[in-house]
Design an enzyme around this catalytic site. Structure first.
Site, PDB file in Angstrom:
ATOM      1  N   ASP A   1       0.837  -1.192   0.000  1.00  0.00           N
ATOM      2  CA  ASP A   1       0.000   0.000   0.000  1.00  0.00           C
ATOM      3  C   ASP A   1       0.873   1.243   0.000  1.00  0.00           C
ATOM      4  O   ASP A   1       1.779   1.371   0.823  1.00  0.00           O
ATOM      5  CB  ASP A   1      -0.918  -0.012   1.229  1.00  0.00           C
ATOM      6  CG  ASP A   1      -2.058   0.993   1.083  1.00  0.00           C
ATOM      7  OD1 ASP A   1      -2.411   1.339  -0.061  1.00  0.00           O
ATOM      8  OD2 ASP A   1      -2.583   1.438   2.117  1.00  0.00           O
TER       9      ASP A   1
ATOM     10  N   HIS B   1      -3.830  14.084   0.712  1.00  0.00           N
ATOM     11  CA  HIS B   1      -4.089  13.191   1.847  1.00  0.00           C
ATOM     12  C   HIS B   1      -2.937  13.251   2.857  1.00  0.00           C
ATOM     13  O   HIS B   1      -3.157  13.416   4.059  1.00  0.00           O
ATOM     14  CB  HIS B   1      -4.293  11.751   1.361  1.00  0.00           C
ATOM     15  CG  HIS B   1      -4.400  10.749   2.467  1.00  0.00           C
ATOM     16  ND1 HIS B   1      -5.478  10.712   3.331  1.00  0.00           N
ATOM     17  CD2 HIS B   1      -3.567   9.758   2.868  1.00  0.00           C
ATOM     18  CE1 HIS B   1      -5.299   9.733   4.215  1.00  0.00           C
ATOM     19  NE2 HIS B   1      -4.156   9.139   3.954  1.00  0.00           N
TER      20      HIS B   1
ATOM     21  N   ARG C   1       0.724  15.771  13.163  1.00  0.00           N
ATOM     22  CA  ARG C   1       2.080  16.223  13.430  1.00  0.00           C
ATOM     23  C   ARG C   1       2.101  17.739  13.550  1.00  0.00           C
ATOM     24  O   ARG C   1       1.579  18.294  14.513  1.00  0.00           O
ATOM     25  CB  ARG C   1       3.042  15.706  12.357  1.00  0.00           C
ATOM     26  CG  ARG C   1       3.389  14.239  12.549  1.00  0.00           C
ATOM     27  CD  ARG C   1       4.428  13.768  11.562  1.00  0.00           C
ATOM     28  NE  ARG C   1       3.978  13.871  10.177  1.00  0.00           N
ATOM     29  CZ  ARG C   1       3.314  12.909   9.530  1.00  0.00           C
ATOM     30  NH1 ARG C   1       3.079  11.768  10.112  1.00  0.00           N
ATOM     31  NH2 ARG C   1       2.911  13.083   8.292  1.00  0.00           N
TER      32      ARG C   1
ATOM     33  N   GLU D   1     -10.579   3.893   3.506  1.00  0.00           N
ATOM     34  CA  GLU D   1      -9.696   4.713   2.675  1.00  0.00           C
ATOM     35  C   GLU D   1     -10.048   4.427   1.225  1.00  0.00           C
ATOM     36  O   GLU D   1      -9.995   3.276   0.776  1.00  0.00           O
ATOM     37  CB  GLU D   1      -8.218   4.398   2.953  1.00  0.00           C
ATOM     38  CG  GLU D   1      -7.768   4.937   4.306  1.00  0.00           C
ATOM     39  CD  GLU D   1      -6.264   4.867   4.520  1.00  0.00           C
ATOM     40  OE1 GLU D   1      -5.598   4.003   3.899  1.00  0.00           O
ATOM     41  OE2 GLU D   1      -5.753   5.693   5.307  1.00  0.00           O
TER      42      GLU D   1
ATOM     43  N   GLU E   1      -9.257   4.089  -2.353  1.00  0.00           N
ATOM     44  CA  GLU E   1      -8.043   3.883  -3.144  1.00  0.00           C
ATOM     45  C   GLU E   1      -8.399   3.138  -4.429  1.00  0.00           C
ATOM     46  O   GLU E   1      -9.493   2.588  -4.566  1.00  0.00           O
ATOM     47  CB  GLU E   1      -7.012   3.024  -2.381  1.00  0.00           C
ATOM     48  CG  GLU E   1      -6.615   3.589  -1.026  1.00  0.00           C
ATOM     49  CD  GLU E   1      -5.363   2.914  -0.445  1.00  0.00           C
ATOM     50  OE1 GLU E   1      -4.624   2.242  -1.190  1.00  0.00           O
ATOM     51  OE2 GLU E   1      -5.144   3.079   0.768  1.00  0.00           O
TER      52      GLU E   1
ATOM     53  N   ASP F   1      -9.176   0.421   1.745  1.00  0.00           N
ATOM     54  CA  ASP F   1      -8.175   0.033   2.742  1.00  0.00           C
ATOM     55  C   ASP F   1      -8.715   0.409   4.130  1.00  0.00           C
ATOM     56  O   ASP F   1      -8.373   1.448   4.676  1.00  0.00           O
ATOM     57  CB  ASP F   1      -6.856   0.759   2.430  1.00  0.00           C
ATOM     58  CG  ASP F   1      -5.751   0.362   3.379  1.00  0.00           C
ATOM     59  OD1 ASP F   1      -5.751  -0.789   3.834  1.00  0.00           O
ATOM     60  OD2 ASP F   1      -4.886   1.210   3.666  1.00  0.00           O
TER      61      ASP F   1
ATOM     62  N   ARG G   1      -8.293   3.887  13.136  1.00  0.00           N
ATOM     63  CA  ARG G   1      -7.441   5.052  13.412  1.00  0.00           C
ATOM     64  C   ARG G   1      -6.875   5.094  14.821  1.00  0.00           C
ATOM     65  O   ARG G   1      -5.743   5.546  15.025  1.00  0.00           O
ATOM     66  CB  ARG G   1      -8.230   6.345  13.162  1.00  0.00           C
ATOM     67  CG  ARG G   1      -8.706   6.524  11.746  1.00  0.00           C
ATOM     68  CD  ARG G   1      -7.573   6.569  10.759  1.00  0.00           C
ATOM     69  NE  ARG G   1      -8.081   6.711   9.398  1.00  0.00           N
ATOM     70  CZ  ARG G   1      -7.359   6.478   8.315  1.00  0.00           C
ATOM     71  NH1 ARG G   1      -6.106   6.092   8.424  1.00  0.00           N
ATOM     72  NH2 ARG G   1      -7.881   6.629   7.124  1.00  0.00           N
TER      73      ARG G   1
ATOM     74  N   GLN H   1      -4.210   2.546  15.022  1.00  0.00           N
ATOM     75  CA  GLN H   1      -3.106   3.032  14.182  1.00  0.00           C
ATOM     76  C   GLN H   1      -2.263   4.084  14.904  1.00  0.00           C
ATOM     77  O   GLN H   1      -1.036   4.048  14.882  1.00  0.00           O
ATOM     78  CB  GLN H   1      -3.683   3.624  12.884  1.00  0.00           C
ATOM     79  CG  GLN H   1      -2.641   4.111  11.886  1.00  0.00           C
ATOM     80  CD  GLN H   1      -3.278   4.620  10.584  1.00  0.00           C
ATOM     81  OE1 GLN H   1      -4.499   4.605  10.436  1.00  0.00           O
ATOM     82  NE2 GLN H   1      -2.455   5.068   9.662  1.00  0.00           N
TER      83      GLN H   1
ATOM     84  N   TYR I   1       1.713   2.992  15.240  1.00  0.00           N
ATOM     85  CA  TYR I   1       2.409   3.177  13.950  1.00  0.00           C
ATOM     86  C   TYR I   1       3.835   3.686  14.046  1.00  0.00           C
ATOM     87  O   TYR I   1       4.607   3.570  13.085  1.00  0.00           O
ATOM     88  CB  TYR I   1       1.587   4.028  12.986  1.00  0.00           C
ATOM     89  CG  TYR I   1       1.762   5.524  13.081  1.00  0.00           C
ATOM     90  CD1 TYR I   1       1.142   6.247  14.087  1.00  0.00           C
ATOM     91  CD2 TYR I   1       2.533   6.212  12.142  1.00  0.00           C
ATOM     92  CE1 TYR I   1       1.287   7.617  14.156  1.00  0.00           C
ATOM     93  CE2 TYR I   1       2.680   7.577  12.206  1.00  0.00           C
ATOM     94  CZ  TYR I   1       2.060   8.281  13.223  1.00  0.00           C
ATOM     95  OH  TYR I   1       2.209   9.634  13.286  1.00  0.00           O
TER      96      TYR I   1
ATOM     97  N   LYS J   1      -4.498  -2.005  10.017  1.00  0.00           N
ATOM     98  CA  LYS J   1      -4.760  -2.170   8.580  1.00  0.00           C
ATOM     99  C   LYS J   1      -4.933  -3.632   8.188  1.00  0.00           C
ATOM    100  O   LYS J   1      -5.483  -3.935   7.136  1.00  0.00           O
ATOM    101  CB  LYS J   1      -3.591  -1.609   7.760  1.00  0.00           C
ATOM    102  CG  LYS J   1      -3.268  -0.160   8.020  1.00  0.00           C
ATOM    103  CD  LYS J   1      -4.153   0.741   7.208  1.00  0.00           C
ATOM    104  CE  LYS J   1      -3.675   2.182   7.303  1.00  0.00           C
ATOM    105  NZ  LYS J   1      -4.484   3.066   6.473  1.00  0.00           N
TER     106      LYS J   1
ATOM    107  N   THR K   1      -8.963  -5.696   3.650  1.00  0.00           N
ATOM    108  CA  THR K   1      -8.867  -4.755   2.532  1.00  0.00           C
ATOM    109  C   THR K   1      -9.832  -5.277   1.475  1.00  0.00           C
ATOM    110  O   THR K   1      -9.752  -6.447   1.107  1.00  0.00           O
ATOM    111  CB  THR K   1      -7.436  -4.740   1.950  1.00  0.00           C
ATOM    112  OG1 THR K   1      -6.518  -4.402   2.991  1.00  0.00           O
ATOM    113  CG2 THR K   1      -7.301  -3.761   0.807  1.00  0.00           C
TER     114      THR K   1
ATOM    115  N   THR L   1      -4.696   6.539  -0.099  1.00  0.00           N
ATOM    116  CA  THR L   1      -5.966   7.273  -0.055  1.00  0.00           C
ATOM    117  C   THR L   1      -5.969   8.420  -1.061  1.00  0.00           C
ATOM    118  O   THR L   1      -5.005   9.174  -1.140  1.00  0.00           O
ATOM    119  CB  THR L   1      -6.183   7.845   1.356  1.00  0.00           C
ATOM    120  OG1 THR L   1      -6.040   6.786   2.281  1.00  0.00           O
ATOM    121  CG2 THR L   1      -7.553   8.477   1.484  1.00  0.00           C
TER     122      THR L   1
ATOM    123  N   GLU M   1     -10.352  12.590   7.386  1.00  0.00           N
ATOM    124  CA  GLU M   1     -10.241  13.925   6.804  1.00  0.00           C
ATOM    125  C   GLU M   1     -11.604  14.604   6.684  1.00  0.00           C
ATOM    126  O   GLU M   1     -11.728  15.797   6.927  1.00  0.00           O
ATOM    127  CB  GLU M   1      -9.608  13.821   5.407  1.00  0.00           C
ATOM    128  CG  GLU M   1      -8.185  13.304   5.428  1.00  0.00           C
ATOM    129  CD  GLU M   1      -7.740  12.817   4.057  1.00  0.00           C
ATOM    130  OE1 GLU M   1      -7.958  11.622   3.764  1.00  0.00           O
ATOM    131  OE2 GLU M   1      -7.212  13.634   3.279  1.00  0.00           O
TER     132      GLU M   1
END
Ligand code: CA
Length: 422
Positions: free
Chosen positions: A130, A137, A146, A203, A205, A237, A241, A244, A248, A257, A261, A354, A368
């Site tokens: 992926d 995104h 962040r 997600e 995709e 996907d 969250r 994650q 992560y 994840k 899928t 995504t 988002e």
């Protein structure tokens, strides 16, 4: 001579169907009471290629590859055979060759109404990777988790970022998935709790299916990449969250994840997508030499996501976007994947990442669309969603708009079941 554009199957010619003569996507299906075999979608029908092959109407080079439960044997034959088969199917379905149209008993067996069939996972997938190739995104996620001022990490503009996902849990559209359990770190607690995901997301995709293996140690260049691609699917996907966010760092997503899928049952070939190639966005800084590319490497595919709560009369469209704006292209993804010497196999699935656009209604995830749950969406039935609830059905569709016809992917959908008791 220009290629024919209409079929003697009326439902292929209405301008709205995802499956006109110009498309001819491959899938695996079971007619009622029979085993799985390879078929092609045409209008409201599935054409049974095993039956056509049996009747001697398909290229000799592809003989015997359509009777199994996956496309892999056919895909492994390579581009010239894909092309020859497409030409044969176009002749048979346009009526330029009347061998199918004029044979009542063969037509009865080989042309199955789409509503009567069960569709299966089309490809046996040895590996799933992926990517994370939408600048919008990556910027949106970076802003939330962040630093709003430095949303993109410094490596993002140099590397088509990706990770090795789980092939074992790739499932076909319509497969129900349980809400995953996992470790969740609540903000004011010293240690994580264990329980059902509270921030379940999708997600939006697309993915491409590798059509030709590469050897260990031998990179595939961006120029050679198209020869290694068989076709594309829609891909959801699914993402947990909260799980994650806790897991992560440092090695990327894992349980958040790996639980599932979903992909669409029809693989749209790169040949059918050829008229929809577009210039890809300008890349600054100029990528390193091994990532530079020639020609048009973006694809104009309109995409939509709809959400239907359990029992709701209608689904609400919650996202509209397009694949053509993706920053890193599929050719660059494959070149980067193999540049270290990593080999790829026939049937490998490469997810785009995504797909988000620049406007708030074009974001390809709940994360988002609702700003991490802070601004819930209101659906057609009046219910509100920060993230997905049990019973929600997520439906993704996509198509390329031609002149009076659409080359479509059908849909990929999936319903969320409650978490299993832990
Ligand atoms: Ca993803």
């Amino acid at each position: 001579m220009t290629a024919p554009t209409t079929s003697w199957i009326d439902s292929a010619n209405d301008g709205q169907t995802h499956f006109p003569l110009q498309n001819l996507p491959y899938g695996v299906f079971s007619p009622s009471g029979q085993g799985p075999r390879v078929g092609v979608a045409i209008g409201n029908f599935v054409l049974d290629l095993a039956a056509l092959d049996e009747a001697g109407l398909l290229p000799a080079a592809a003989r015997g590859t359509f009777a199994g439960a996956s496309l892999n044997r056919f895909i492994a034959l390579g581009k010239p055979v894909w092309s020859e088969t497409r030409k044969r199917l176009t002749a048979l379905l346009s009526g330029a060759d009347g061998a199918l149209r004029d044979n009542d008993s063969l037509r009865d067996v080989a042309l199955v109404p789409m509503d009567w069939v069960r569709l299966h996972l089309p490809v046996e997938i040895p590996g799933y990777t992926d990517f994370y190739s939408s600048k919008e995104h990556a910027t949106n996620v970076g802003r939330m988790f962040r630093d709003p001022e430095n949303a993109l990490l410094p490596n993002w503009l140099e590397i088509p970022i990706g990770y090795n996902g789980r092939a074992s849990s790739v499932v076909v559209s319509g497969t129900e998935l349980h809400r995953p359990n996992g470790q969740i770190k609540l903000p004011n607690e010293a240690r994580p709790i264990f329980g059902p995901c509270r921030k379940l997301d999708f997600e939006l995709e697309v993915g491409f299916i590798v059509g030709r293996e590469s050897a260990l140690g031998e990179p595939v260049s961006t120029d050679a990449a198209p020869d290694h691609m068989f076709g594309m699917v829609l891909l959801n996907d699914w993402s947990a969250r909260d799980i994650q966010q806790w897991e992560y760092v440092p090695l990327g997503p894992f349980n958040s994840k790996g639980f599932g899928t979903s992909i669409s049952p029809w693989v749209v070939t790169m040949e059918a997508l050829e008229p929809f190639r577009r210039e890809n966005p300008v890349q600054t800084p100029e990528p390193l030499p091994y990532l530079q590319q020639h020609g048009k490497n973006a694809y104009d595919i309109a995409l939509e996501v709809a959400l239907r709560p359990q029992g709701a009369a209608a689904a609400s469209t919650i996202c509209r976007t397009n694949f053509k704006a993706m920053y890193w292209t599929m050719a660059q993804q494959l070149a980067h994947h193999t540049v270290s010497g990593c080999n790829v196999r026939v049937g490998d699935l490469m997810g785009s990442g995504t797909i988000s656009g620049t406007t708030p209604d074009s974001y390809g995830s709940m994360l988002e669309l609702t700003r991490n749950g802070a601004e819930p969406l209101t659906l057609a039935d009046g219910s509100r969603r920060g993230f997905l609830e049990d019973g929600d059905d997520v439906i993704m569709t996509g198509y390329c708009e031609g002149d009076g016809y659409r080359v479509g992917f059908g849909q990929v959908s999936g319903t969320i079941l409650p978490a299993r008791s832990a």
